[in-house]
Design a protein around this motif. Sequence first.
Motif, PDB file in Angstrom:
ATOM      1  N   UNK A 191       0.782  -1.222   0.000  1.00 47.31           N
ATOM      2  CA  UNK A 191       0.000   0.000   0.000  1.00 47.31           C
ATOM      3  C   UNK A 191       0.821   1.282   0.000  1.00 47.31           C
ATOM      4  N   UNK A 192       0.114   2.398  -0.217  1.00 46.28           N
ATOM      5  CA  UNK A 192       0.788   3.696  -0.347  1.00 46.28           C
ATOM      6  C   UNK A 192       1.462   4.120   0.953  1.00 46.28           C
ATOM      7  N   UNK A 193       0.879   3.806   2.107  1.00 42.79           N
ATOM      8  CA  UNK A 193       1.477   4.248   3.374  1.00 42.79           C
ATOM      9  C   UNK A 193       2.830   3.581   3.601  1.00 42.79           C
ATOM     10  N   UNK A 194       2.943   2.284   3.278  1.00 43.16           N
ATOM     11  CA  UNK A 194       4.237   1.614   3.382  1.00 43.16           C
ATOM     12  C   UNK A 194       5.254   2.275   2.460  1.00 43.16           C
ATOM     13  N   UNK A 195       4.799   2.671   1.276  1.00 44.88           N
ATOM     14  CA  UNK A 195       5.693   3.329   0.325  1.00 44.88           C
ATOM     15  C   UNK A 195       6.139   4.701   0.841  1.00 44.88           C
ATOM     16  N   UNK A 196       5.206   5.432   1.443  1.00 43.02           N
ATOM     17  CA  UNK A 196       5.580   6.723   2.034  1.00 43.02           C
ATOM     18  C   UNK A 196       6.603   6.517   3.143  1.00 43.02           C
ATOM     19  N   UNK A 197       6.384   5.507   3.983  1.00 46.76           N
ATOM     20  CA  UNK A 197       7.324   5.230   5.068  1.00 46.76           C
ATOM     21  C   UNK A 197       8.712   4.910   4.515  1.00 46.76           C
ATOM     22  N   UNK A 198       8.771   4.125   3.444  1.00 47.87           N
ATOM     23  CA  UNK A 198      10.067   3.805   2.841  1.00 47.87           C
ATOM     24  C   UNK A 198      10.746   5.060   2.307  1.00 47.87           C
ATOM     25  N   UNK A 199       9.942   5.964   1.739  1.00 50.51           N
ATOM     26  CA  UNK A 199      10.507   7.212   1.249  1.00 50.51           C
ATOM     27  C   UNK A 199      11.015   8.073   2.401  1.00 50.51           C
ATOM     28  N   UNK A 200      10.255   8.136   3.490  1.00 51.55           N
ATOM     29  CA  UNK A 200      10.676   8.927   4.648  1.00 51.55           C
ATOM     30  C   UNK A 200      11.960   8.391   5.265  1.00 51.55           C
ATOM     31  N   UNK A 201      12.226   7.112   5.074  1.00 51.92           N
ATOM     32  CA  UNK A 201      13.450   6.525   5.617  1.00 51.92           C
ATOM     33  C   UNK A 201      14.683   7.140   4.980  1.00 51.92           C
ATOM     34  N   UNK A 202      14.510   7.827   3.860  1.00 51.60           N
ATOM     35  CA  UNK A 202      15.630   8.529   3.256  1.00 51.60           C
ATOM     36  C   UNK A 202      16.116   9.689   4.109  1.00 51.60           C
ATOM     37  N   UNK A 203      15.260  10.173   5.001  1.00 55.22           N
ATOM     38  CA  UNK A 203      15.668  11.221   5.933  1.00 55.22           C
ATOM     39  C   UNK A 203      16.501  10.617   7.057  1.00 55.22           C
ATOM     40  N   UNK A 204      16.010   9.504   7.581  1.00 56.48           N
ATOM     41  CA  UNK A 204      16.657   8.883   8.739  1.00 56.48           C
ATOM     42  C   UNK A 204      16.375   7.393   8.694  1.00 56.48           C
ATOM     43  N   UNK A 205      17.411   6.601   8.612  1.00 53.21           N
ATOM     44  CA  UNK A 205      17.234   5.146   8.507  1.00 53.21           C
ATOM     45  C   UNK A 205      16.556   4.570   9.740  1.00 53.21           C
ATOM     46  N   UNK A 206      16.555   5.316  10.842  1.00 48.87           N
ATOM     47  CA  UNK A 206      15.969   4.820  12.084  1.00 48.87           C
ATOM     48  C   UNK A 206      14.523   5.252  12.274  1.00 48.87           C
ATOM     49  N   UNK A 207      13.878   5.757  11.235  1.00 45.75           N
ATOM     50  CA  UNK A 207      12.486   6.202  11.361  1.00 45.75           C
ATOM     51  C   UNK A 207      11.595   5.050  11.820  1.00 45.75           C
ATOM     52  N   UNK A 208      10.654   5.357  12.710  1.00 48.01           N
ATOM     53  CA  UNK A 208       9.673   4.373  13.143  1.00 48.01           C
ATOM     54  C   UNK A 208       8.372   4.543  12.374  1.00 48.01           C
ATOM     55  N   UNK A 209       7.760   3.439  12.009  1.00 45.74           N
ATOM     56  CA  UNK A 209       6.523   3.455  11.230  1.00 45.74           C
ATOM     57  C   UNK A 209       5.537   2.477  11.838  1.00 45.74           C
ATOM     58  N   UNK A 210       4.308   2.965  12.088  1.00 49.13           N
ATOM     59  CA  UNK A 210       3.222   2.103  12.557  1.00 49.13           C
ATOM     60  C   UNK A 210       2.020   2.312  11.646  1.00 49.13           C
TER      61      UNK A 210
END
Length: 282
Positions: free
Chosen positions: A38-57
């Motif tokens: 889904x799109x939210x997982x894709x957004x989370x993967x994109x946000x990981x470009x800011x910080x590899x340690x980003x948390x996603x729920x």
Amino acid sequence: MSATSAGTPRINRYVALGDSFTEGVGDDDPTRPNGVRGWADRVASALAGIDADIGYANLAIRGRLMDGVVDEQLPRALSLRPDLVTISAGGNDILRPSVDLDAIVARYADMVAALRDNGARVLVFTAFDGTWNPIYRMLRGRMAIYNELIREFADDLGVELVDFWRMDHFADPRLWSWDRLHLSPAGHERMAFEVLRVLGLEHTLRLPPLPPAESLTDSERRTADLRWTKDFLAPWVLRRITGTSSGDCMEPKYPAYVDVGELGHGASESVRGLPVEQPSVL
């Protein structure tokens, strides 16, 4: 929140709320919880470009009504203290035989206000104007009123809005699943792009070209319509009559923060947290 550059807040904790749209139904992936991406997982993967340690729920569950999103998902989201929350809710309420639009949007607005007071940046969605779909076409008036109420509270509360209703480029069958109600993988890809655009994040998300449009004869179209009626519409109507949901007994995909890097896919997707102009028509 920290910053990636001067004046640009960093997103360290992202929580997605809602129903099947946010859960990712239509974008099958058997390697993920509930079998969807889904799109939210894709957004989370994109946000990981800011910080590899980003948390996603991702707390979204298919079939959830507004009350379910508010009563079940909001308390957990508040406890996670996210920097960013995306919410799409109310679509299943609109599909019910009767609905109090003012009441469900009031609950929606209260939920958004609580998240804002908790320190989160919040992004919401309008419903899509899918007049090509017989289900959507019957409910177009409801959806238009619902959308205007959402635009109103989004303005009042200062939250960001993905105005799905105005995205004419989604009126393409290739962006929709076989059930004609959920986005296809290509549709979810493009929705992730739109979310990142509204957030004002420069990213390297690449959208592959769509496959050639399918050309059906009248006979093939009738066969497809009959199959859709049998395999999707009839079971869907039965659930409406019996008051059951496809999400009954299901759990959220990611009820607590996960390491986005462990989700797989989207390794080339990244964002830098900078405003950028992106085309709205894909």
